[in-house]
Design a protein around this motif. Structure first.
Motif, PDB file in Angstrom:
ATOM      1  N   LYS A 124       0.857  -1.191   0.000  1.00  0.00           N
ATOM      2  CA  LYS A 124       0.000   0.000   0.000  1.00  0.00           C
ATOM      3  C   LYS A 124       0.893   1.240   0.000  1.00  0.00           C
ATOM      4  O   LYS A 124       0.551   2.273   0.568  1.00  0.00           O
ATOM      5  N   SER A 142       3.005   4.525  -1.350  1.00  0.00           N
ATOM      6  CA  SER A 142       2.590   5.703  -2.103  1.00  0.00           C
ATOM      7  C   SER A 142       3.580   6.055  -3.200  1.00  0.00           C
ATOM      8  O   SER A 142       3.261   6.867  -4.075  1.00  0.00           O
ATOM      9  N   THR A 143       4.792   5.507  -3.156  1.00  0.00           N
ATOM     10  CA  THR A 143       5.825   5.839  -4.137  1.00  0.00           C
ATOM     11  C   THR A 143       6.338   4.583  -4.820  1.00  0.00           C
ATOM     12  O   THR A 143       6.280   3.479  -4.252  1.00  0.00           O
ATOM     13  N   LYS A 158       0.988   9.412   4.548  1.00  0.00           N
ATOM     14  CA  LYS A 158       0.650   8.818   3.256  1.00  0.00           C
ATOM     15  C   LYS A 158       0.213   9.881   2.255  1.00  0.00           C
ATOM     16  O   LYS A 158       0.544   9.801   1.063  1.00  0.00           O
ATOM     17  N   GLU A 159      -0.538  10.872   2.697  1.00  0.00           N
ATOM     18  CA  GLU A 159      -0.970  11.935   1.788  1.00  0.00           C
ATOM     19  C   GLU A 159       0.217  12.734   1.271  1.00  0.00           C
ATOM     20  O   GLU A 159       0.269  13.097   0.093  1.00  0.00           O
ATOM     21  N   LYS A 217       2.237  10.851  -1.431  1.00  0.00           N
ATOM     22  CA  LYS A 217       1.614  10.772  -2.750  1.00  0.00           C
ATOM     23  C   LYS A 217       2.138  11.843  -3.698  1.00  0.00           C
ATOM     24  O   LYS A 217       1.980  11.724  -4.917  1.00  0.00           O
ATOM     25  N   GLU A 218       2.756  12.887  -3.142  1.00  0.00           N
ATOM     26  CA  GLU A 218       3.301  13.978  -3.962  1.00  0.00           C
ATOM     27  C   GLU A 218       4.731  13.692  -4.418  1.00  0.00           C
ATOM     28  O   GLU A 218       5.314  14.489  -5.151  1.00  0.00           O
ATOM     29  N   SER A 267       8.874  16.856  -5.481  1.00  0.00           N
ATOM     30  CA  SER A 267       9.096  15.795  -4.486  1.00  0.00           C
ATOM     31  C   SER A 267       9.780  16.350  -3.249  1.00  0.00           C
ATOM     32  O   SER A 267       9.424  16.006  -2.114  1.00  0.00           O
ATOM     33  N   ASP A 296       7.916   5.156   3.662  1.00  0.00           N
ATOM     34  CA  ASP A 296       6.806   4.699   2.826  1.00  0.00           C
ATOM     35  C   ASP A 296       6.487   3.234   3.096  1.00  0.00           C
ATOM     36  O   ASP A 296       5.313   2.848   3.220  1.00  0.00           O
ATOM     37  N   SER A 335       3.175   1.729   4.758  1.00  0.00           N
ATOM     38  CA  SER A 335       2.369   0.724   4.054  1.00  0.00           C
ATOM     39  C   SER A 335       2.049  -0.459   4.965  1.00  0.00           C
ATOM     40  O   SER A 335       0.896  -0.904   5.046  1.00  0.00           O
TER      41      SER A 335
END
Length: 941
Positions: free
Chosen positions: A347, A349-350, A392-393, A396-397, A424, A606, A610
């Motif tokens: 799970k 994000s990167t 996590k939010e 996502k960037e 980033s 990350d 996850s």
């Protein structure tokens, strides 16, 4: 599409071959081409055109590659390369004058779309040498200089459009000889490089090599001649891993040469600081790998600035069969991620976090402190869900920083790549602030060590426009405020264009022609255009430049002067912007180590996030980790099957294993009842705990195991001529030869690939061997249909019986999926066959045969009373009792007589009749009658 190719090949300068090919597009046409091939050795390339001579000279240096020769906006291929490429890429084959009497076969692909063609060739196992112009054509004297700037191979692809963003693309180097093994591998798109070694006998080194390759899963391998000459081993590697394996120069594996190559790459004078001082085999493998990269990439790779040595015993050993059987990263059947353990846990994000998680799953830890150092931050996140979601939010960037750094190092990044890096980096200050909170414990350490790279952010933010073009040499990349000279040029260009716009309005008013317009093209520059009907209104200072069918184009001295200023400014701007971009790129390149360090921390955060997310959503718990060999799982669940089923359908089960009274669990029960799922579940829970993950259970105490072995399922290895049983026995041999008391062994249906009693005897002996503490003594789950094995409980210490509970309702059975203490004496095979849809007629007949066999018990008389293996009796683990079983090791028993024979029923009846005779009550007359009757019956058989 090439329909037909007929080739007659030549071997000397005057020999010829004739190529006939049929191509179809909108129409059909033929080419008949005669090509003269001159030998390259010691002969001049007489009669060839200068360009073709240059091509042949470059091709001679890259005979093993398809040469992509840059001509204008195309990469062209000639001669044999053209024949090969046109077929593999399904593109048209044409011809070109080469200076000889006959034309040369030629095909080409557009420069701007070459990536997909290169990828297709590489995927088919070819090397592609990229040949570019290496000087400015305007400054060239004679033909423009060209040279190969890079060789693309399966393991050296860096293009993000081709690579899977969530998987590493590893190039591997192997050094092996009679005494040692060295393995080194690198992902040049990220700069990650690892190396390890082993000093053992050749057989063990080969086994270790296969296990390491199963973990690494490289796309390309280079090897020394020692390996390459062993055809059987080479083919085993190529077939098992679907990998390109090439022999590389043995001089590259020379210790001093390899050491020097590493030192030059890392810019050091000693390797002691990398832990490689005494690791000669690691040095040989890593040094050859760097030599290969220098040869193929033809540039310095600044992002490849460290080598991470590792010890094989620092991680849990998982052989190729175990990785496959447990479906760690892909499923057995479909080879897809969905349905694997990685699918459940990923799970992230990167992209770089996803790659790191996959590596964690492939390399479970065996150090309890390291495991706890992962569990601690996961627990902190699970206890702080709001912070976990915020992290996590933010992540996502984040783009793929690792591969962005690789592109910067390679020099093939553009403005958009730098903007992605800037975006980033922009979240790092806020991420750091979240991580350093006191209640996040170990995560605070990661936050404290994180470099927020604010200077890199400022550099890119100040210099690169927010939406830069893809190309670098057409301007529009650099912000005007970044550089004074650029600002002045841009002002001059802008003002000039404004003057042009105002000129159009002035000339319309001056001439009275409302349709007059001022235009521009690359051939004539700026011009004033009047329609034919208004030509008479052209002022005297208009100079005719071009006549069109409906209009005339004019220039004026004033317009040409302004044009010179505008175009001069734009040309200077474009050149200056490109120079500024290179300076910015080089400044970022000088900080690659800082960026890489931060990217590793971001990736780690990350992965931890996850695993915490999965733990929270799936109700996982933190396992206790012990080194005493105790496995106690309460209500454990299979992590994948649980998710695939609807909520509440999965039945949890307990597990108890240790190094004393609960070493081996003999599990009986019908097929499809859940034995295999249960055993895989235990293995996966153990593995999850050792990667530092929470696990699906209510409570668990997990021991650190050095290896997980699985022998599950049966399959033929037709490619190597091995039967199902041979494959099974090979895997069993691997387990028995390499298992230790700290291993976890999963065995499913050992011995079923051969006859009943052969299989039983092998299974029996395997259990005895594993149970013996002086041999292995490992924690083992052993599923079997040989119910005779349940008699081992009470005979051998540490062996316990378990069964899958089944509920019978008339002819129907219900699998309860629950593991209970005790054995079973039924396999429910016929009931399972009925559930699977076997015709009722076959089921009924099977029941009749089964009843008859059970009533007659035709093998009963072949049973002998035996003792437990004499060797085991000497061990304190075996109780001194005798019990009834089958012993085909007894040389007095004919094994053939033990085989089940459905046609021996009449013989059995005759034997039973003889046995029933009481000789003490038989009269002489009765004896004669009985003898006559027996002889008559024997004739009927």
């Amino acid at each position: 599409m090439i329909r037909k190719v007929n080739v007659v090949t030549a071997v000397d300068a005057k020999a010829k071959f004739k190529l006939s090919l049929l191509c179809t597009y909108k129409y059909i046409f033929y080419y008949d081409i005669i090509l003269i091939i001159d030998k390259m050795e010691g002969k001049k390339l007489a009669k060839l055109t200068p360009m073709m001579k240059q091509y042949m000279e470059i091709k001679e240096k890259h005979k093993d590659s398809i040469l992509f020769f840059r001509l204008g906006d195309f990469y062209e291929m000639f001669f044999d390369d053209a024949l090969t490429a046109s077929k593999e890429l399904e593109i048209a084959l044409t011809a070109r004058n080469c200076g000889q009497d006959e034309k040369a076969p030629m095909c080409g692909v557009p420069y701007h779309s070459s990536k997909s063609y290169i990828a297709k060739l590489v995927e088919k196992g070819y090397k592609v040498a990229i040949c570019e112009q290496v000087e400015d054509p305007s400054e060239a004297k004679g033909i423009v200089k060209r040279d190969v700037v890079r060789i693309v191979t399966p393991g050296t692809i860096t293009d993000s459009e081709i690579l899977n963003e969530k998987e590493n693309n590893y190039l591997c180097s192997v050094f092996i000889d009679d005494d040692g093994l060295g393995v080194s591998y690198v992902d040049i798109s990220t700069g990650d490089m690892y190396t390890t070694e082993q000093k053992d006998n050749l057989s063990n080194n080969i086994n270790t090599l296969i296990d390491e390759l199963a973990k690494i899963n490289p796309t390309e391998i280079i090897a020394n001649n020692f390996l390459y000459e062993r055809e059987e081993l080479k083919q085993q590697i190529v077939n098992r891993f679907n990998v390109v394996l090439n022999h590389y120069y043995d001089w590259a594996f020379d210790l001093s040469t390899a050491r020097k190559a590493i030192e030059n790459q890392l810019s050091v004078i000693s390797l002691d600081g990398f832990g490689l001082e005494d690791s000669n085999n690691s040095i040989k493998a890593a040094g050859a790998l760097i030599e290969y990269l220098n040869e193929t990439q033809k540039q310095s790779l600044e992002h490849l600035n460290t080598i991470v040595p590792y010890y094989i015993d620092r991680y849990m050993v998982l052989d190729i069969n175990t990785r496959r059987n447990l479906e760690l990263t892909e499923t057995l059947r479909d080879k897809t991620k969905k349905g694997s353990l990685l699918w459940v846990l990923d799970k992230t994000s990167t992209a770089m976090g996803s790659r790191m998680l996959k590596k964690w799953i492939e390399e479970p830890l065996v150090d309890s402190d390291e495991i706890k150092n992962r569990l601690d931050p996961i627990e902190s996140l699970v206890d702080n869900v709001v912070i976990m979601d915020d992290i996590k939010e933010l992540l996502k960037e984040v783009y793929d920083i690792e591969r962005l750094v690789g592109k910067i190092s390679y020099g093939n990044c553009n403005g958009r790549d730098l903007v992605s890096l800037k975006n980033s980096i922009s979240i790092l200050p806020e991420l750091k602030k979240l991580l350093i909170q006191e209640d996040l414990n170990k995560l605070s350490v990661l936050g404290s060590n994180m470099d927020t790279l604010e200077d890199i952010f400022k550099l890119i933010d100040d210099s690169i426009v927010d939406d830069p073009p893809v190309t670098l040499k057409e301007g529009g990349i650099i912000k005007g405020e970044y550089n004074k000279d650029l600002y002045e040029l841009r002002e001059a260009s802008t003002n000039g264009k404004q003057w042009i716009s105002e000129l159009q309005q002035r000339e319309r008013e001056r001439t009275g022609v409302k349709s007059l317009k001022v235009g521009y093209n690359k051939v004539f520059g700026y011009y004033i255009e009047l329609t034919k009907t208004n030509i008479d209104l052209a002022p005297d200072n208009y100079i005719r430049k071009q006549t069109l069918s409906n209009s005339e184009r004019f220039i004026t001295p004033e317009l040409k002067e302004m044009e010179s200023k505008i175009l001069g400014a734009e040309e200077k701007m474009t050149t200056l912007e490109y120079q500024l971009f290179l300076e910015i790129r080089d400044e970022i390149k000088a900080n690659i180590k800082r960026i890489q360090k931060t990217s590793k921390i971001v990736s780690t955060v990350d992965v931890l996030s996850s695993l915490a997310t999965v733990a929270f959503k799936n109700n996982y718990i933190r396992p206790s980790i012990n080194t005493e060999g105790i496995m106690n799982i309460e209500n454990g669940r299979h992590p994948v099957v649980e998710i695939m089923l609807e909520d509440g359908q999965f039945v949890p089960n307990d597990t108890l294993l240790d190094n004393k009274d609960n070493r081996i669990s003999i599990i009986t029960g019908p097929n499809m009842a859940g034995k295999s799922t249960y055993m895989r579940q235990v293995a996966l829970i153990t593995l999850m705990a050792q990667i530092g993950s929470f696990i699906p259970a209510d409570n668990a105490n997990i021991p650190v195991v050095d290896r997980i072995f699985t022998r599950v399922g049966a399959s033929d290895n037709l490619a190597q001529g091995q039967s199902t049983f041979m494959v099974e026995m090979s895997e069993v041999a691997n387990i028995l030869n390499n298992g230790t008391k700290n291993s976890l062994i999963i065995l499913d249906e050992i011995g079923r690939g051969t006859s009943t009693y052969d299989g039983l005897s092998i299974a029996w002996s395997v259990v005895e061997y594993i149970a013996n503490k002086t041999k292995i003594g490992a924690k083992t789950l052993f599923a079997t249909h040989y119910h005779e094995l349940t008699e081992l409980e009470g005979k051998i210490d540490g062996v316990n019986n378990y069964r899958i509970c089944v509920k019978e309702e008339g002819e129907d059975i219900i699998f309860l999926r629950k593991i209970a203490k005790g054995g079973t004496d039924r396999s429910y095979g016929i009931e399972v066959a009925r559930l699977a849809g076997v015709p009722r007629e076959v089921i009924n007949r099977a029941n009749n045969i089964l009843k008859d066999l059970e009533d007659r018990d035709i093998n009963k008389d072949n049973v002998k009373e035996i003792n437990v293996n004499e060797e085991l009796k000497e061990s304190s683990d075996v109780k001194e009792v005798a019990f009834t079983s089958y012993n085909i090791e007894d040389n007095n028993i004919d094994k053939d007589s033990l085989q089940l024979d459905l046609f021996a029923v009449k013989e059995k009846e005759l034997i039973d009749k003889i046995k029933s005779i009481d000789m003490m009550k038989v009269t002489p007359l009765d004896a004669i009658n009985i003898l006559y009757d027996l002889v008559s019956k024997t004739k009927e058989i």
